[in-house]
Design a protein around this motif. Sequence first.
Motif: not given
Length: 352
Positions: A28-34, A48-51
Amino acid sequence: MVFVAIGAVVSLLSLRLREQEQRYRGVFDNSEAGTFIVAPENAGPRIEEVNYVGAALLGSTTKDLIGEPITRFLDDPGAWRDFQVKVRPDKAVYGYEAALRRPDGVAVQVIVSGGRLPDGRIILTLVDITARKSAEDALRQANTKLNIMGRLTRNDLMSAVSGLLRRISEGMGEFDDPAVRRYLESLEEDARFVQRRAEITRDYQDLGLRPPGWQPLQEVIREVMSCLLLPGVSVRSWVERLEVFADPMLDRVYVNLIENSARHGETVSEVVITYQLRDDGLVIYVEDDGVGVPEAEKEKIFEYRVDGGGGLGLFLVREILSITGMTIQETGRPGEGARFEIHVPPDGYRLI
Protein backbone atom coordinates in the motif's frame (compact mmCIF):
# COMPACT_ATOMS: atom_id res chain seq x y z
CA MET A 1 -0.90 -28.29 28.86
CA VAL A 2 -4.01 -27.58 26.77
CA PHE A 3 -3.86 -23.87 27.64
CA VAL A 4 -0.19 -23.78 26.72
CA ALA A 5 -0.97 -25.34 23.32
CA ILE A 6 -3.82 -22.89 22.74
CA GLY A 7 -1.55 -20.00 23.70
CA ALA A 8 1.09 -21.21 21.24
CA VAL A 9 -1.47 -21.43 18.42
CA VAL A 10 -2.80 -17.96 19.20
CA SER A 11 0.73 -16.54 19.27
CA LEU A 12 1.54 -18.19 15.93
CA LEU A 13 -1.66 -16.88 14.32
CA SER A 14 -1.01 -13.38 15.70
CA LEU A 15 2.51 -13.46 14.29
CA ARG A 16 1.25 -14.49 10.85
CA LEU A 17 -1.44 -11.82 10.90
CA ARG A 18 1.18 -9.19 11.76
CA GLU A 19 3.39 -10.47 8.93
CA GLN A 20 0.50 -10.29 6.49
CA GLU A 21 -0.45 -6.82 7.68
CA GLN A 22 3.14 -5.62 7.26
CA ARG A 23 3.26 -7.15 3.79
CA TYR A 24 0.03 -5.48 2.68
CA ARG A 25 1.06 -2.20 4.33
CA GLY A 26 4.31 -2.29 2.39
CA VAL A 27 2.43 -2.81 -0.88
CA PHE A 28 0.00 0.00 0.00
CA ASP A 29 2.62 2.53 1.07
CA ASN A 30 5.17 1.78 -1.67
CA SER A 31 2.83 1.50 -4.62
CA GLU A 32 3.76 3.68 -7.61
CA ALA A 33 0.06 4.51 -8.00
CA GLY A 34 -1.90 6.77 -5.70
CA THR A 35 -3.83 4.43 -3.41
CA PHE A 36 -6.85 5.38 -1.31
CA ILE A 37 -9.26 3.58 0.99
CA VAL A 38 -12.61 5.37 1.05
CA ALA A 39 -15.28 4.78 3.69
CA PRO A 40 -18.87 5.26 2.39
CA GLU A 41 -20.27 7.26 5.31
CA ASN A 42 -23.76 8.75 5.47
CA ALA A 43 -22.33 12.26 5.25
CA GLY A 44 -20.45 11.29 2.12
CA PRO A 45 -17.47 9.15 1.12
CA ARG A 46 -14.40 10.09 3.13
CA ILE A 47 -10.75 9.22 2.75
CA GLU A 48 -9.76 6.76 5.47
CA GLU A 49 -6.25 5.91 4.27
CA VAL A 50 -3.97 7.26 1.53
CA ASN A 51 -0.37 6.63 0.53
CA TYR A 52 2.30 9.22 -0.23
CA VAL A 53 1.81 9.06 -4.00
CA GLY A 54 -1.93 9.65 -3.63
CA ALA A 55 -1.36 12.63 -1.35
CA ALA A 56 1.20 14.13 -3.76
CA LEU A 57 -1.27 13.62 -6.61
CA LEU A 58 -3.77 15.82 -4.76
CA GLY A 59 -1.12 18.35 -3.74
CA SER A 60 -1.48 17.57 -0.03
CA THR A 61 -0.13 15.32 2.74
CA THR A 62 -1.41 12.00 4.02
CA LYS A 63 -2.21 13.54 7.39
CA ASP A 64 -4.27 16.40 5.93
CA LEU A 65 -6.29 14.11 3.65
CA ILE A 66 -7.55 11.70 6.31
CA GLY A 67 -11.26 12.34 6.86
CA GLU A 68 -11.64 14.59 3.81
CA PRO A 69 -14.52 13.85 1.41
CA ILE A 70 -13.19 12.33 -1.81
CA THR A 71 -15.76 14.32 -3.80
CA ARG A 72 -14.01 17.54 -2.78
CA PHE A 73 -11.23 16.70 -5.24
CA LEU A 74 -13.41 15.64 -8.17
CA ASP A 75 -13.87 18.19 -10.94
CA ASP A 76 -17.32 16.66 -11.44
CA PRO A 77 -18.77 15.50 -8.08
CA GLY A 78 -21.34 13.41 -9.96
CA ALA A 79 -18.51 11.21 -11.23
CA TRP A 80 -18.32 9.53 -7.82
CA ARG A 81 -21.95 8.40 -8.03
CA ASP A 82 -21.30 6.94 -11.46
CA PHE A 83 -18.15 5.19 -10.26
CA GLN A 84 -19.83 3.87 -7.11
CA VAL A 85 -22.59 2.27 -9.19
CA LYS A 86 -20.00 0.46 -11.29
CA VAL A 87 -18.12 -0.89 -8.26
CA ARG A 88 -20.09 -3.89 -7.09
CA PRO A 89 -18.99 -6.45 -4.47
CA ASP A 90 -18.32 -9.01 -7.21
CA LYS A 91 -16.80 -6.72 -9.80
CA ALA A 92 -13.87 -4.32 -9.90
CA VAL A 93 -13.60 -1.29 -12.20
CA TYR A 94 -10.57 -0.65 -14.39
CA GLY A 95 -9.56 2.23 -16.64
CA TYR A 96 -12.16 4.77 -15.46
CA GLU A 97 -11.00 8.25 -16.52
CA ALA A 98 -11.72 11.18 -14.23
CA ALA A 99 -10.63 14.77 -13.72
CA LEU A 100 -9.40 15.90 -10.28
CA ARG A 101 -9.04 19.43 -8.97
CA ARG A 102 -6.28 20.07 -6.43
CA PRO A 103 -6.73 22.70 -3.66
CA ASP A 104 -4.46 25.07 -5.60
CA GLY A 105 -6.80 24.84 -8.61
CA VAL A 106 -4.54 22.68 -10.77
CA ALA A 107 -6.45 20.08 -12.85
CA VAL A 108 -5.18 16.50 -12.87
CA GLN A 109 -6.34 13.78 -15.28
CA VAL A 110 -6.26 10.28 -13.82
CA ILE A 111 -7.19 6.70 -14.61
CA VAL A 112 -9.03 5.16 -11.66
CA SER A 113 -9.33 1.49 -10.79
CA GLY A 114 -11.19 0.26 -7.76
CA GLY A 115 -12.97 -2.50 -5.93
CA ARG A 116 -15.16 -2.98 -2.91
CA LEU A 117 -13.67 -4.57 0.21
CA PRO A 118 -15.65 -7.14 2.24
CA ASP A 119 -16.49 -4.50 4.88
CA GLY A 120 -18.01 -2.16 2.28
CA ARG A 121 -15.09 0.23 1.97
CA ILE A 122 -13.71 1.01 -1.49
CA ILE A 123 -10.06 0.79 -2.42
CA LEU A 124 -8.91 3.04 -5.27
CA THR A 125 -5.74 3.31 -7.32
CA LEU A 126 -5.14 6.51 -9.30
CA VAL A 127 -2.57 6.93 -12.06
CA ASP A 128 -1.73 10.43 -13.31
CA ILE A 129 -2.25 10.67 -17.08
CA THR A 130 -2.22 14.46 -17.33
CA ALA A 131 0.94 14.52 -19.48
CA ARG A 132 -0.44 11.81 -21.76
CA LYS A 133 -3.76 13.62 -22.20
CA SER A 134 -1.95 16.88 -22.95
CA ALA A 135 0.16 15.10 -25.58
CA GLU A 136 -2.98 13.55 -27.08
CA ASP A 137 -4.68 16.94 -27.24
CA ALA A 138 -1.62 18.50 -28.88
CA LEU A 139 -1.44 15.66 -31.40
CA ARG A 140 -5.15 15.97 -32.11
CA GLN A 141 -4.81 19.70 -32.75
CA ALA A 142 -1.82 19.08 -35.04
CA ASN A 143 -3.79 16.44 -36.95
CA THR A 144 -6.71 18.84 -37.29
CA LYS A 145 -4.45 21.51 -38.79
CA LEU A 146 -2.85 18.98 -41.13
CA ASN A 147 -6.33 17.83 -42.08
CA ILE A 148 -7.30 21.40 -42.99
CA MET A 149 -4.15 21.82 -45.07
CA GLY A 150 -4.82 18.51 -46.80
CA ARG A 151 -8.41 19.54 -47.55
CA LEU A 152 -7.30 22.86 -49.04
CA THR A 153 -4.60 21.17 -51.12
CA ARG A 154 -7.04 18.52 -52.31
CA ASN A 155 -9.61 21.15 -53.31
CA ASP A 156 -6.96 22.99 -55.33
CA LEU A 157 -5.90 19.72 -56.96
CA MET A 158 -9.49 18.74 -57.81
CA SER A 159 -10.10 22.17 -59.31
CA ALA A 160 -6.96 21.89 -61.44
CA VAL A 161 -7.87 18.36 -62.59
CA SER A 162 -11.40 19.48 -63.50
CA GLY A 163 -9.92 22.31 -65.58
CA LEU A 164 -7.53 19.87 -67.27
CA LEU A 165 -10.35 17.44 -68.10
CA ARG A 166 -12.39 20.29 -69.53
CA ARG A 167 -9.52 21.33 -71.83
CA ILE A 168 -8.93 17.72 -72.89
CA SER A 169 -12.60 17.42 -73.79
CA GLU A 170 -12.36 20.62 -75.84
CA GLY A 171 -9.27 19.23 -77.58
CA MET A 172 -11.05 15.96 -78.41
CA GLY A 173 -13.72 17.99 -80.18
CA GLU A 174 -11.22 20.15 -82.02
CA PHE A 175 -8.66 17.65 -83.35
CA ASP A 176 -9.34 14.72 -85.68
CA ASP A 177 -5.78 13.44 -85.99
CA PRO A 178 -5.72 9.87 -84.55
CA ALA A 179 -2.29 10.34 -82.95
CA VAL A 180 -3.39 13.55 -81.22
CA ARG A 181 -6.63 11.91 -80.03
CA ARG A 182 -4.72 8.91 -78.60
CA TYR A 183 -2.44 11.32 -76.77
CA LEU A 184 -5.43 13.24 -75.37
CA GLU A 185 -7.09 9.99 -74.33
CA SER A 186 -3.96 8.94 -72.42
CA LEU A 187 -3.90 12.35 -70.71
CA GLU A 188 -7.57 11.96 -69.81
CA GLU A 189 -6.92 8.52 -68.29
CA ASP A 190 -4.10 9.92 -66.14
CA ALA A 191 -6.25 12.87 -65.04
CA ARG A 192 -9.13 10.54 -64.11
CA PHE A 193 -6.71 8.45 -62.08
CA VAL A 194 -5.54 11.52 -60.12
CA GLN A 195 -9.18 12.53 -59.62
CA ARG A 196 -10.11 9.11 -58.19
CA ARG A 197 -7.13 9.16 -55.83
CA ALA A 198 -8.08 12.64 -54.58
CA GLU A 199 -11.67 11.51 -53.99
CA ILE A 200 -10.47 8.52 -51.95
CA THR A 201 -8.23 10.70 -49.77
CA ARG A 202 -11.28 12.90 -49.13
CA ASP A 203 -13.20 9.88 -47.83
CA TYR A 204 -10.33 8.94 -45.49
CA GLN A 205 -9.23 12.40 -44.36
CA ASP A 206 -10.39 11.74 -40.78
CA LEU A 207 -8.47 8.48 -40.41
CA GLY A 208 -6.97 8.35 -36.90
CA LEU A 209 -8.28 11.81 -36.04
CA ARG A 210 -10.93 10.62 -33.59
CA PRO A 211 -10.17 8.18 -30.76
CA PRO A 212 -11.04 4.48 -31.19
CA GLY A 213 -14.00 2.99 -29.33
CA TRP A 214 -16.07 -0.15 -28.84
CA GLN A 215 -18.30 -0.87 -31.83
CA PRO A 216 -21.01 -3.56 -32.20
CA LEU A 217 -19.94 -5.32 -35.39
CA GLN A 218 -23.37 -6.60 -36.40
CA GLU A 219 -24.76 -3.06 -36.28
CA VAL A 220 -21.79 -1.69 -38.24
CA ILE A 221 -22.35 -4.23 -41.02
CA ARG A 222 -26.09 -3.59 -41.03
CA GLU A 223 -25.49 0.13 -41.56
CA VAL A 224 -22.96 -0.61 -44.29
CA MET A 225 -25.45 -2.81 -46.15
CA SER A 226 -28.13 -0.11 -45.97
CA CYS A 227 -25.85 2.12 -48.08
CA LEU A 228 -24.63 -0.44 -50.65
CA LEU A 229 -26.38 -1.51 -53.84
CA LEU A 230 -25.24 -5.04 -54.71
CA PRO A 231 -27.67 -6.62 -57.17
CA GLY A 232 -27.34 -10.40 -57.20
CA VAL A 233 -25.12 -10.53 -54.10
CA SER A 234 -26.42 -11.46 -50.65
CA VAL A 235 -24.48 -10.62 -47.50
CA ARG A 236 -24.99 -12.68 -44.33
CA SER A 237 -23.26 -11.77 -41.07
CA TRP A 238 -23.16 -13.97 -37.98
CA VAL A 239 -21.42 -11.68 -35.52
CA GLU A 240 -24.12 -10.97 -32.94
CA ARG A 241 -22.88 -9.99 -29.47
CA LEU A 242 -19.41 -9.19 -30.82
CA GLU A 243 -17.91 -5.77 -30.17
CA VAL A 244 -14.46 -4.71 -31.40
CA PHE A 245 -12.26 -1.84 -30.31
CA ALA A 246 -11.57 0.03 -33.54
CA ASP A 247 -11.17 3.36 -35.29
CA PRO A 248 -14.48 5.15 -36.01
CA MET A 249 -13.86 4.42 -39.70
CA LEU A 250 -14.37 0.68 -39.15
CA ASP A 251 -17.40 0.80 -41.44
CA ARG A 252 -15.08 1.66 -44.37
CA VAL A 253 -13.28 -1.64 -43.78
CA TYR A 254 -16.43 -3.64 -44.50
CA VAL A 255 -17.55 -1.34 -47.31
CA ASN A 256 -14.25 -2.04 -49.09
CA LEU A 257 -14.20 -5.77 -48.40
CA ILE A 258 -17.79 -6.32 -49.54
CA GLU A 259 -17.42 -4.07 -52.59
CA ASN A 260 -14.13 -5.78 -53.40
CA SER A 261 -15.91 -9.15 -53.51
CA ALA A 262 -18.73 -7.82 -55.68
CA ARG A 263 -16.39 -5.99 -58.09
CA HIS A 264 -13.55 -8.47 -58.49
CA GLY A 265 -15.09 -11.83 -57.55
CA GLU A 266 -16.75 -12.15 -61.01
CA THR A 267 -19.08 -15.02 -60.01
CA VAL A 268 -19.84 -13.83 -56.45
CA SER A 269 -23.40 -14.42 -55.26
CA GLU A 270 -22.81 -14.51 -51.50
CA VAL A 271 -20.59 -12.89 -48.85
CA VAL A 272 -20.54 -14.45 -45.36
CA ILE A 273 -19.06 -12.81 -42.25
CA THR A 274 -18.35 -14.96 -39.17
CA TYR A 275 -15.85 -15.10 -36.31
CA GLN A 276 -13.91 -17.67 -34.31
CA LEU A 277 -12.32 -17.48 -30.86
CA ARG A 278 -8.66 -18.46 -30.63
CA ASP A 279 -6.02 -18.65 -27.93
CA ASP A 280 -4.31 -15.55 -29.32
CA GLY A 281 -7.49 -13.50 -29.72
CA LEU A 282 -10.29 -13.66 -32.26
CA VAL A 283 -10.50 -13.97 -36.05
CA ILE A 284 -13.22 -12.39 -38.19
CA TYR A 285 -13.78 -14.09 -41.56
CA VAL A 286 -15.14 -12.29 -44.63
CA GLU A 287 -15.66 -14.95 -47.33
CA ASP A 288 -17.24 -15.03 -50.77
CA ASP A 289 -17.95 -17.68 -53.42
CA GLY A 290 -16.22 -15.92 -56.33
CA VAL A 291 -13.08 -16.70 -58.30
CA GLY A 292 -10.75 -15.97 -55.41
CA VAL A 293 -7.33 -14.29 -55.39
CA PRO A 294 -4.29 -15.78 -57.19
CA GLU A 295 -1.47 -16.87 -54.88
CA ALA A 296 0.92 -14.29 -56.35
CA GLU A 297 -1.52 -11.44 -55.58
CA LYS A 298 -2.49 -12.26 -51.98
CA GLU A 299 -0.11 -9.72 -50.47
CA LYS A 300 0.05 -7.30 -53.39
CA ILE A 301 -3.66 -6.45 -53.12
CA PHE A 302 -2.89 -4.61 -49.85
CA GLU A 303 -0.01 -2.58 -51.28
CA TYR A 304 -0.13 1.07 -52.28
CA ARG A 305 1.63 1.74 -55.57
CA VAL A 306 2.08 5.11 -57.23
CA ASP A 307 1.30 3.64 -60.64
CA GLY A 308 -2.14 2.56 -59.47
CA GLY A 309 -1.29 -1.14 -59.67
CA GLY A 310 -2.14 -1.77 -56.02
CA GLY A 311 -5.54 -1.69 -54.37
CA LEU A 312 -5.78 1.61 -52.51
CA GLY A 313 -9.03 0.54 -50.86
CA LEU A 314 -7.48 -2.58 -49.33
CA PHE A 315 -4.34 -0.62 -48.42
CA LEU A 316 -6.52 1.72 -46.36
CA VAL A 317 -8.40 -1.24 -44.87
CA ARG A 318 -5.13 -2.52 -43.45
CA GLU A 319 -4.24 0.95 -42.17
CA ILE A 320 -7.59 1.41 -40.39
CA LEU A 321 -7.33 -1.98 -38.70
CA SER A 322 -3.70 -1.47 -37.63
CA ILE A 323 -4.63 1.60 -35.56
CA THR A 324 -5.94 -0.73 -32.82
CA GLY A 325 -3.58 -3.66 -33.43
CA MET A 326 -5.72 -5.68 -35.84
CA THR A 327 -4.21 -7.38 -38.89
CA ILE A 328 -5.68 -8.71 -42.14
CA GLN A 329 -4.63 -11.29 -44.69
CA GLU A 330 -6.20 -13.14 -47.62
CA THR A 331 -6.19 -16.92 -47.17
CA GLY A 332 -8.75 -18.22 -49.67
CA ARG A 333 -8.09 -20.86 -52.32
CA PRO A 334 -7.93 -19.56 -55.89
CA GLY A 335 -10.99 -20.69 -57.79
CA GLU A 336 -13.01 -21.27 -54.59
CA GLY A 337 -13.53 -17.70 -53.39
CA ALA A 338 -11.77 -14.98 -51.45
CA ARG A 339 -11.33 -15.33 -47.70
CA PHE A 340 -10.15 -12.37 -45.64
CA GLU A 341 -9.05 -13.07 -42.05
CA ILE A 342 -9.01 -10.17 -39.61
CA HIS A 343 -7.08 -11.01 -36.44
CA VAL A 344 -8.25 -9.13 -33.34
CA PRO A 345 -5.93 -9.11 -30.26
CA PRO A 346 -7.27 -10.48 -26.95
CA ASP A 347 -7.95 -7.01 -25.52
CA GLY A 348 -9.55 -5.77 -28.73
CA TYR A 349 -12.87 -7.62 -28.58
CA ARG A 350 -15.63 -8.49 -26.16
CA LEU A 351 -18.82 -10.56 -26.25
CA ILE A 352 -21.82 -8.84 -24.69
